[in-house]
Scaffold this motif. Sequence first.
Motif, PDB file in Angstrom:
ATOM      1  N   GLU A 128      42.769  49.627  94.661  1.00 37.43           N
ATOM      2  CA  GLU A 128      42.951  50.993  94.165  1.00 37.43           C
ATOM      3  C   GLU A 128      42.107  51.295  92.940  1.00 37.43           C
ATOM      4  O   GLU A 128      41.780  50.408  92.165  1.00 37.43           O
ATOM      5  N   ARG A 129      41.822  52.591  92.778  1.00 29.70           N
ATOM      6  CA  ARG A 129      41.205  53.142  91.567  1.00 29.70           C
ATOM      7  C   ARG A 129      39.905  52.456  91.156  1.00 29.70           C
ATOM      8  O   ARG A 129      39.742  52.085  89.983  1.00 29.70           O
ATOM      9  N   TYR A 154      53.224  44.800  95.471  1.00 35.08           N
ATOM     10  CA  TYR A 154      52.509  45.121  94.223  1.00 35.08           C
ATOM     11  C   TYR A 154      52.773  44.056  93.154  1.00 35.08           C
ATOM     12  O   TYR A 154      52.747  44.333  91.967  1.00 35.08           O
ATOM     13  N   ASP A 234      47.235  50.366  87.602  1.00 35.95           N
ATOM     14  CA  ASP A 234      46.369  51.556  87.483  1.00 35.95           C
ATOM     15  C   ASP A 234      45.377  51.375  86.341  1.00 35.95           C
ATOM     16  O   ASP A 234      45.765  50.925  85.250  1.00 35.95           O
ATOM     17  N   GLU A 283      50.869  55.667  83.905  1.00 32.99           N
ATOM     18  CA  GLU A 283      49.944  55.230  84.956  1.00 32.99           C
ATOM     19  C   GLU A 283      48.730  56.138  84.930  1.00 32.99           C
ATOM     20  O   GLU A 283      48.657  57.094  84.146  1.00 32.99           O
ATOM     21  N   GLY A 303      55.549  56.331  91.564  1.00 27.83           N
ATOM     22  CA  GLY A 303      54.954  55.982  92.866  1.00 27.83           C
ATOM     23  C   GLY A 303      53.911  56.992  93.291  1.00 27.83           C
ATOM     24  O   GLY A 303      53.053  57.388  92.513  1.00 27.83           O
ATOM     25  N   TRP A 304      53.993  57.450  94.547  1.00 27.17           N
ATOM     26  CA  TRP A 304      53.013  58.421  95.057  1.00 27.17           C
ATOM     27  C   TRP A 304      53.415  59.860  94.737  1.00 27.17           C
ATOM     28  O   TRP A 304      52.660  60.800  95.018  1.00 27.17           O
ATOM     29  N   GLN A 346      47.716  63.531  90.511  1.00 23.45           N
ATOM     30  CA  GLN A 346      47.820  62.443  89.521  1.00 23.45           C
ATOM     31  C   GLN A 346      46.412  62.138  89.025  1.00 23.45           C
ATOM     32  O   GLN A 346      45.472  62.034  89.823  1.00 23.45           O
ATOM     33  N   TRP A 367      48.051  62.859  96.510  1.00 26.65           N
ATOM     34  CA  TRP A 367      48.258  61.780  97.484  1.00 26.65           C
ATOM     35  C   TRP A 367      49.017  62.284  98.706  1.00 26.65           C
ATOM     36  O   TRP A 367      49.877  63.163  98.599  1.00 26.65           O
TER      37      TRP A 367
END
Length: 405
Positions: A128-129, A154, A234, A283, A303-304, A346, A367
């Motif tokens: 991610e990211r 995670y 993140d 985050e 979360g999402w 986000q 998302w």
Amino acid sequence: MSKMTPQCKMTSHTFLSDVPCAFFCLWLFCLIGLFAPATAQQTVIKPGQMWLDTKGEHINAHGGGILFHERTYYWYGEHKVGGAPGNKAQVGVHVYSSKDLYNWTDEGIALEVSSNPDSDIAKGCVLERPKVIFNAKTKKFVMWFHLELKGRGYSSARSGIAVADNVTGPFTFVRSIRPNAGHWPQNVTPEEKDPKSIARTKAEKEKFSGGPSDKHKQFNILGSHMEGGQMARDMTLFVDDDGKAYHLYSSEHNSTLHISLLTDDYLDHAGSYVRVFPFRWMEAPAICKHEGRYYLIASGCTGWSPNAARSAVADNIFGPWEELENPCMGVNPQNQLGPEKTFGGQSTFILPVEGKPGAFIAMFDIWRPKDPITGTYVWLPIQFEGDRFKIEWMDEWDLSVFLHR
Ligand code: DGJ
């Protein structure tokens, strides 16, 4: 048809002359088809809407970041696929290029996940990211990303590092790490160094997952990870005016943000870092520097699902940081979500617009965890007002907004 040449005019009684004319028209259409772009040139940014690349496909670069290199912007992001497994890395990191920030050309996959199940970036891991920076000394492009090893949810909380000689890759995976093993942060307290609290926390055996809770404050998560390295989820990267690069990441089970200096080659942590916003559960960090001050945007930890954006300012990247108010204003009419839910998005990156001092774009992701490939992007101009800034919803806008500042 009014522009047709006289010999190409069709009449009902000259069948034989129609044949070459039909061929000519066909040839002309093919020629136009070959050279015309698949989508019309775009001249505005439409936050939250499908954003087509120059081939006419929705851009697939989520949780992304942008590098400006040799007069071109490069947008790197997570390549998502459709359906529920789409948030696991099935392909890798996608890269697009643009000269104008509106029209993006697909440059392919910059970093591919591995078909080797033993690789840290095995297909099906969480990647991610991704963010890419250029090291002027080594002439390498360096990518960092949040990595969760395949099949472990995670819990890994690692940082992946990859390098490339060319801006669009291919990037070669170097390794994954937990940051700053063996190093205390600059602002460590005697309590955090206390061996008893470290032992008590280790005995808890990582039973800290599940999002924000007061429990984390009762333990010493920082101390318990000192030897093996700090957790990192993140994240973003930032290169300062002096060429020093920093890694900002959610650590300590996401409860606290860390800001760490990287080594001169940008391939490792330098062992010099700070804890900031302890137990604020931030985050999605994104950072920029404007008139000598550092500005941060982040989210809460849900979360999402979207939550309210955070913002902060500092004179020194290592702090002290002053937390500001939620910078978002207005409502996204596509989902009726306003500042309390960051328009449904986000944060992921703050993009400095090249050649326009003071012009920055805040980038957010909307998302879609059930069908991640359909996630959209919210890009909005940052409006500075003294040492504050705001991010106002706009249905569509272009870079001329920065001329009026
Ligand atoms: C929020 C993070 O910001 C995303 O990058 C992703 O890790 C999700 N959490 C997963 O729930």
